[in-house]
Design a protein around this motif. Structure first.
Motif, mmCIF file in Angstrom:
data_model
loop_
_atom_site.group_PDB
_atom_site.id
_atom_site.type_symbol
_atom_site.label_atom_id
_atom_site.label_comp_id
_atom_site.label_asym_id
_atom_site.label_seq_id
_atom_site.Cartn_x
_atom_site.Cartn_y
_atom_site.Cartn_z
ATOM 1 N N CYS A 39 0.816 -1.218 0.000
ATOM 2 C CA CYS A 39 0.000 0.000 0.000
ATOM 3 C C CYS A 39 0.850 1.269 0.000
ATOM 4 C CB CYS A 39 -0.931 0.037 1.206
ATOM 5 S SG CYS A 39 -2.297 -1.133 1.101
ATOM 6 N N ALA A 65 1.169 3.941 -2.956
ATOM 7 C CA ALA A 65 0.637 5.271 -2.646
ATOM 8 C C ALA A 65 1.675 6.364 -2.855
ATOM 9 C CB ALA A 65 0.136 5.318 -1.204
ATOM 10 N N CYS A 98 2.221 -3.545 -9.809
ATOM 11 C CA CYS A 98 2.021 -2.099 -9.704
ATOM 12 C C CYS A 98 2.943 -1.297 -10.611
ATOM 13 C CB CYS A 98 2.179 -1.637 -8.251
ATOM 14 S SG CYS A 98 0.871 -2.303 -7.182
ATOM 15 N N LEU A 101 -5.796 -2.204 -4.872
ATOM 16 C CA LEU A 101 -5.532 -0.776 -5.088
ATOM 17 C C LEU A 101 -5.609 -0.425 -6.570
ATOM 18 C CD1 LEU A 101 -2.316 -0.157 -6.068
ATOM 19 C CD2 LEU A 101 -1.924 -1.062 -3.807
ATOM 20 N N PHE A 106 -5.631 -3.425 4.591
ATOM 21 C CA PHE A 106 -5.626 -2.692 3.318
ATOM 22 C C PHE A 106 -6.475 -1.430 3.414
ATOM 23 C CE2 PHE A 106 -5.473 -1.906 -1.144
ATOM 24 C CZ PHE A 106 -6.722 -1.406 -1.461
ATOM 25 N N TYR A 156 -4.732 1.414 5.130
ATOM 26 C CA TYR A 156 -3.633 2.079 4.422
ATOM 27 C C TYR A 156 -3.988 2.616 3.057
ATOM 28 C CZ TYR A 156 -0.297 1.516 8.058
ATOM 29 O OH TYR A 156 0.356 1.644 9.246
ATOM 30 N N TYR A 157 -5.030 2.050 2.423
ATOM 31 C CA TYR A 157 -5.407 2.546 1.098
ATOM 32 C C TYR A 157 -6.841 3.030 1.038
ATOM 33 C CZ TYR A 157 -3.201 3.368 -3.374
ATOM 34 O OH TYR A 157 -2.584 3.970 -4.452
ATOM 35 N N LYS A 217 -11.644 1.849 -1.714
ATOM 36 C CA LYS A 217 -11.150 0.645 -2.379
ATOM 37 C C LYS A 217 -11.310 -0.570 -1.452
ATOM 38 C CE LYS A 217 -7.760 3.089 -5.236
ATOM 39 N NZ LYS A 217 -7.869 2.746 -6.667
ATOM 40 N N ALA A 242 -10.985 6.806 -6.593
ATOM 41 C CA ALA A 242 -10.650 5.427 -6.268
ATOM 42 C C ALA A 242 -11.296 4.425 -7.232
ATOM 43 C CB ALA A 242 -11.083 5.100 -4.838
ATOM 44 N N TYR A 255 -9.160 7.384 1.575
ATOM 45 C CA TYR A 255 -8.075 7.096 0.650
ATOM 46 C C TYR A 255 -6.842 6.545 1.346
ATOM 47 C CZ TYR A 255 -7.200 7.159 -4.330
ATOM 48 O OH TYR A 255 -7.046 6.786 -5.653
ATOM 49 N N GLY A 256 -6.934 6.298 2.647
ATOM 50 C CA GLY A 256 -5.872 5.588 3.340
ATOM 51 C C GLY A 256 -4.925 6.457 4.141
ATOM 52 N N LYS A 305 -1.382 7.943 2.152
ATOM 53 C CA LYS A 305 -1.472 9.276 1.552
ATOM 54 C C LYS A 305 -1.940 10.291 2.589
ATOM 55 C CE LYS A 305 -2.456 7.618 -3.138
ATOM 56 N NZ LYS A 305 -1.524 8.162 -4.152
#
Lengths: 255, 255, 255
Positions: free
Chosen positions: A56, A60, A95, A198, A230, A233-234, A238, C60, C234-235, C238
């Motif tokens: 993540c 990010a 990614c 993500l 997840f 952190y994201y 999502k 997202a 958005y986590g 970020k």
């Protein structure tokens, strides 16, 4: 500094990270939700939580979290250098090369920092032998790639009728990367699930979540914890798509 | 340093970039898969591969890869400054103004570095005249915007019944940006295809891929190479979605 | 179904959304952290929290959250159709046209659904006149664009020496979009801050956060709540970069 369960967990997750008393809603939520709640939960190991988190933060592009979490993974002893460098390649597949290049730079910086902090010489990275590249005979590589694809995805392999599928998927992604030692298949599944979540391309999301659960490599309990790690952190946006994919895949396993 | 085809390709793709002997799985794969395989393939020109790559690295926000690939595009002579600056505006439309702002900063830095490396004064960027902004009469601009929309997308234009469609799509994106010289329509299609693939909004992905193929501006072989180049730089998860969109669009062309 | 503060907040935030009893860690965290904690907090209005959330879910690409939050914004009466459609254009500038296209599709679907649920005919969207496009004389438009740039960003405007700066920034983004009625400047700042945070291009992130605080359009308390709302959707990765940008900008305001 406070000594609460949240703060103790934070100290284990991010050793050598001196947290100030949180004075903002974000800082308090990081302490109480992220560390006091999510990282403290049973059901998924600390090392596995790091795989989700590393994926993540690297995706990010958040500069400081990348440095902090790479350092923490190495400094805590939870993840060794070899596994970390295998992660970079697997992450590159899912990614993309630029983000992977950046996280490999972070690993170099933090590996060096770790040894300086310990007053030690920084060991150089191990020379890799060509044995690590797998079969050089393309028909053998391709055949193994098809087998690995089926084994991992629990679906038939696509025909090699495009460069993406032939040179990419069958010869490189499954013909080589998934077969490399240094990360277990189960760990590769964790990084992949976080990546497709993500990335949110719908078909890969469903495919990889389903394969992770139906193979038995990840239990429902572990997957539920991956969803929460997840989402923290994201994000919950999502995270909701991943949660839905998990429930759908789990329901179809019962059938 | 080795002198193999992979290393020679890397030297052409990223001139003045001194690659260390790859000591990590990722570095090895960069040399053997990325350069030895993907960049070396026929079927898509070096310049066109750069358009896909620049779009991906700029969207990925990875700082050093952006600097490296911008520098390489200019230093190799494959892409001139004018085309690079047109790319920034087109990319801004499809991936957002902040990322475009960042890549324009990278262009300024690398343009300067390029000239310093050559011992030359850095030429300044030309002031642009309002002649380059197209017609100043809204009804004329709008009419041309509708024509351009249909020409590019091979579908009817939407009615101007929202700010996004009226001020945005018809007056700016198709009423101006797509008509600007400095990038061919074919090149704008390449940047757009990569952008909609990484953005993964489903309808724009289908629309732009379909229009690129059905217009004949990109051949199936070129599009297949774009898919692989994209998958390497933005990951195989989104690459899969693009690959599927290409197959769907190609199948419908035969009908 | 429970009747707790968290559940009541969820019902206000997402009316007509029937939440199942959360049976997963993610579901419980959504109820307790997202709704019980974040959405319930004072310091930022419900409408402003929706602007942050809409930006995050739209960027997202999470299909169901986009539909749910668009529907909820309209159904609750917190955001009207006109403001929602202005949001699409502003969001297009900062997160790119494809994602904006998708969220506009969601608005069409949910506007229709809302009226069907109420047993009403769906009002069509108003045709927009060219009066809404601003001055057609380029020199006038450009001059106003420079003024608006300085007003919004609290920095000098760049010279018009690239297509991005000339046709894009000065003639379109600040020469038109930021000046449109239907969204206040303060609301445009909220959408922009969330956008630059998820885009994470470093200079735009610093610029827009700093301008939002130094202009006084957003207070420190409101910005701190925006950081938390953003981090939830958005986590925290970020979110941390945004939190740092806020602290840096706030410290420099004191000087």
């Amino acid at each position: 500094m406070d000594d609460t369960p949240a703060v103790r967990t934070l100290a284990e997750v991010l050793p050598t990270h001196e947290p100030p008393s949180p004075t903002t809603p974000f800082g308090r939520a990081a302490r109480d939700f992220l560390y006091g709640e999510v990282w403290s939960r049973p059901g998924l190991s600390r090392r596995d939580r790091r795989w989700v988190t590393l994926t993540c933060v690297a995706a990010a592009d958040s500069p400081q979290p990348i440095e902090d979490h790479v350092h923490a993974a190495l400094a805590s002893g939870d993840i060794g250098l070899e596994a970390m460098l295998e992660f970079v390649l697997h992450f590159a597949v899912y990614c993309g090369w630029p983000k992977a290049s950046h996280v490999e730079g972070a690993i170099a910086r933090q590996w060096d920092r770790l040894h300086r902090e310990r007053g030690e010489q920084t060991p150089s990275w191990p020379q890799l032998s060509d044995d690590t590249l797998g079969p050089a005979a393309w028909d053998e590589r391709f055949a193994r790639g098809v087998e690995e694809f089926i084994d991992v995805n629990l679906t038939p392999a696509p025909p090699p009728n495009s460069p993406y599928r032939h040179a990419g998927i069958l010869n490189f992604v499954f013909g080589h990367v998934w077969q490399r030692p240094g990360l277990t298949r189960r760990e590769r599944r964790i990084v992949t699930v976080a990546s497709v979540a993500l990335d949110d391309s719908p078909v890969p999301l469903q495919t990889h979540v389903r394969a992770a659960l139906h193979s038995g490599d990840l239990t429902k309990e572990e997957m539920d914890e991956i969803v929460l790690q997840f989402a923290a952190y994201y994000g919950f946006a999502k995270g909701e798509a991943l949660a839905d994919a998990v429930e759908t895949a789990w329901a179809s396993k019962a059938d």
